[in-house]
Enzyme design. Structure first.
Site, PDB file in Angstrom:
ATOM      1  N   THR A  25     -28.655  -4.106  23.284  1.00 33.53           N
ATOM      2  CA  THR A  25     -29.917  -3.943  22.561  1.00 33.53           C
ATOM      3  C   THR A  25     -30.667  -5.268  22.524  1.00 33.53           C
ATOM      4  O   THR A  25     -30.145  -6.292  22.956  1.00 33.53           O
ATOM      5  CB  THR A  25     -29.684  -3.385  21.135  1.00 33.53           C
ATOM      6  OG1 THR A  25     -30.905  -2.849  20.639  1.00 33.53           O
ATOM      7  CG2 THR A  25     -29.181  -4.445  20.175  1.00 33.53           C
ATOM      8  N   CYS A  30     -34.494  -7.592  13.316  1.00 32.32           N
ATOM      9  CA  CYS A  30     -33.486  -6.527  13.169  1.00 32.32           C
ATOM     10  C   CYS A  30     -32.089  -7.128  13.281  1.00 32.32           C
ATOM     11  O   CYS A  30     -31.923  -8.210  13.825  1.00 32.32           O
ATOM     12  CB  CYS A  30     -33.623  -5.492  14.271  1.00 32.32           C
ATOM     13  SG  CYS A  30     -34.982  -4.367  14.035  1.00 32.32           S
ATOM     14  N   HIS A  47     -28.399  -0.702  15.005  1.00 35.47           N
ATOM     15  CA  HIS A  47     -29.587  -1.550  15.173  1.00 35.47           C
ATOM     16  C   HIS A  47     -30.545  -1.145  14.056  1.00 35.47           C
ATOM     17  O   HIS A  47     -31.157  -0.091  14.122  1.00 35.47           O
ATOM     18  CB  HIS A  47     -30.192  -1.261  16.560  1.00 35.47           C
ATOM     19  CG  HIS A  47     -31.448  -2.050  16.837  1.00 35.47           C
ATOM     20  ND1 HIS A  47     -31.874  -2.314  18.122  1.00 35.47           N
ATOM     21  CD2 HIS A  47     -32.370  -2.621  16.029  1.00 35.47           C
ATOM     22  CE1 HIS A  47     -33.009  -3.001  18.080  1.00 35.47           C
ATOM     23  NE2 HIS A  47     -33.328  -3.202  16.817  1.00 35.47           N
TER      24      HIS A  47
END
Lengths: 158, 270
Positions: A25, A30, A47
């Protein structure tokens, strides 16, 4: 090494996989919690965008306090145990472009992960959080390692 | 020094919020569990019914045919509710799989209207479609279908009898805009936060589970979009914007493609 078979996850997704798979990712403010059970070569990644669910809308794993318990639950369902589970923590940068610093979203995202992991007695064996740059991560389930690269600019979302 | 104080304060307050949130989640968790359980329990028999119904043969008789049509419509209606529950459960479990296809908006709109025909006929509503998107767009067709179907079914369900429902679609920059207008009072603006919450619906509404709009919002946000509504002079306008570019590149979380496709050759290993 680049693993072409890596599963890319977006905000609000949770993915569990076994070796020889890989999960990747891209993170800004985040945070991703990566869980790994070396006994089974089983790993999972979430996530999330914000630390807390505000009670509105669906209880989606876009929120840390939803996404982390769900991640742990998913690992347990696949046969992992809390005793052998290890956690790694990534993301939570202060993204100036998103006005992130004043809200300290990144910091709060990291804090909530530490709190919840501690509650479950899951050890954080590695982490790379904060700073001003986004990160790209890939969790290699064969070796239980996470590969990390920084973004060259502070423009990354997520 | 000051910086440290602020950080400590944030840490303290965050812990506090986490604690409070836990109580909130405990009461809400039951809903989540129920949602995923019910969705699966209902979906399996439904799938069988949908498959089997095609094989039923009708004895040629006017009243038989009508009954059969009614059953078919109701089965489709029920299936729609179940699909909504399934979507909500999927979103909540973090198990959403995006797909990117070249879709024709016209075809999807047609498909949605077909499944809502019964509801629309029942209200004697007139649906006016103004599709200003003449090219195919890259989107997740199934999720677009769910969004459109919820918006239109709400318009038909909560609108007045003999009403006119307008669906407008257009491209605005990188966004695909869907706008549904219907006559009726619509949910009060003051209830805006509640309207997008699951199991909540307009206080005066008589039917529905109240999950539709919460799903639409989540799906819209998932595509980097938004949802909002306005109420004015006896009509309600729901506007959904979906980001097309991000969906096309399959890299919502990524600013630069160079970085995205970059190898992990000189990466740090942790």
């Amino acid at each position: 090494m680049i693993l072409s078979s890596a599963t890319f996850i977006h905000v609000g997704q949770i993915h569990v996989d076994r070796a020889p798979g890989a999960i990747s990712t891209v993170l800004g403010s985040c945070v991703s919690v990566c869980l790994f059970d070396p006994r089974l070569q089983l790993g999972a990644m979430n996530h999330y965008l914000l630390p807390f669910w505000n009670g509105n809308g669906l209880q989606s794993p876009k929120f840390g306090n939803i996404a982390i318990p769900k991640l742990i639950e998913a690992m347990l369902q696949h046969g992992a145990s809390l005793q052998t589970m290890q956690a790694k923590l990534f993301g939570g940068a202060s993204m100036h472009s998103l006005g992130g610093k004043s809200m300290m979203i990144g910091e709060k995202n990291v804090l909530v992960a530490r709190e919840i992991l501690q509650e479950y007695n899951i050890q954080i064996v590695a982490e790379d959080t904060g700073g001003q740059y986004g990160r790209k991560i890939q969790m290699d389930l064969e070796r239980g390692k996470v590969l990390l690269k920084y973004t060259s600019s502070a423009q990354t979302e997520g | 020094m000051k910086q440290e104080c602020v950080e400590e304060e944030v840490a303290f307050l965050s812990k506090k919020i986490l604690e409070l949130n836990k109580q909130l989640m405990e009461s809400e968790n039951a809903k989540s569990k129920f949602l995923s359980l019910v969705a699966n329990e209902l979906n399996n028999p439904m799938t069988v019914i949908l498959r089997m119904i095609e094989h039923l043969k009708i004895v040629e008789d006017e009243s038989n045919r009508k009954t059969f049509e009614l059953i078919c419509e109701e089965v489709l209606n029920l299936d729609f509710r179940i699909q909504n529950l399934m979507s909500a459960a999927e979103i909540e479990s973090g198990d959403i799989h995006p797909s990117h296809e070249l879709v024709s908006l016209e075809e999807i709109i047609e498909e949605v209207l077909k499944t809502l025909r019964y509801l629309i006929d029942n209200k004697n509503a007139q649906v006016v479609v103004a599709n200003r998107v003449d090219k195919k767009v890259v989107l997740d067709s199934q999720k677009l279908f769910i969004i459109l179907r919820n918006l239109l079914s709400n318009a038909a369900l909560y609108g007045s009898q003999n009403e006119r429902i307008e669906l407008e679609t257009m491209l605005e920059g990188d966004f695909l805009v869907l706008r549904v207008t219907n006559e009726g009072e619509g949910p009060d603006i003051e209830y805006k936060p509640q309207i997008f919450t699951r199991f909540a619906k307009a206080p005066k509404a008589e039917s529905g589970l109240g999950v539709g709009l919460s799903i639409v919002r989540e799906l819209a946000l998932y595509f980097g979009g938004t949802i909002d509504y306005e109420v004015c002079q006896g009509s309600v306008v729901f506007t959904v914007k979906l980001l097309l570019d991000a969906a096309a590149e399959d890299s919502v979380a990524c600013g630069s493609n160079e970085f995205f496709f970059d190898s992990f050759d000189d990466a740090i290993e942790l």
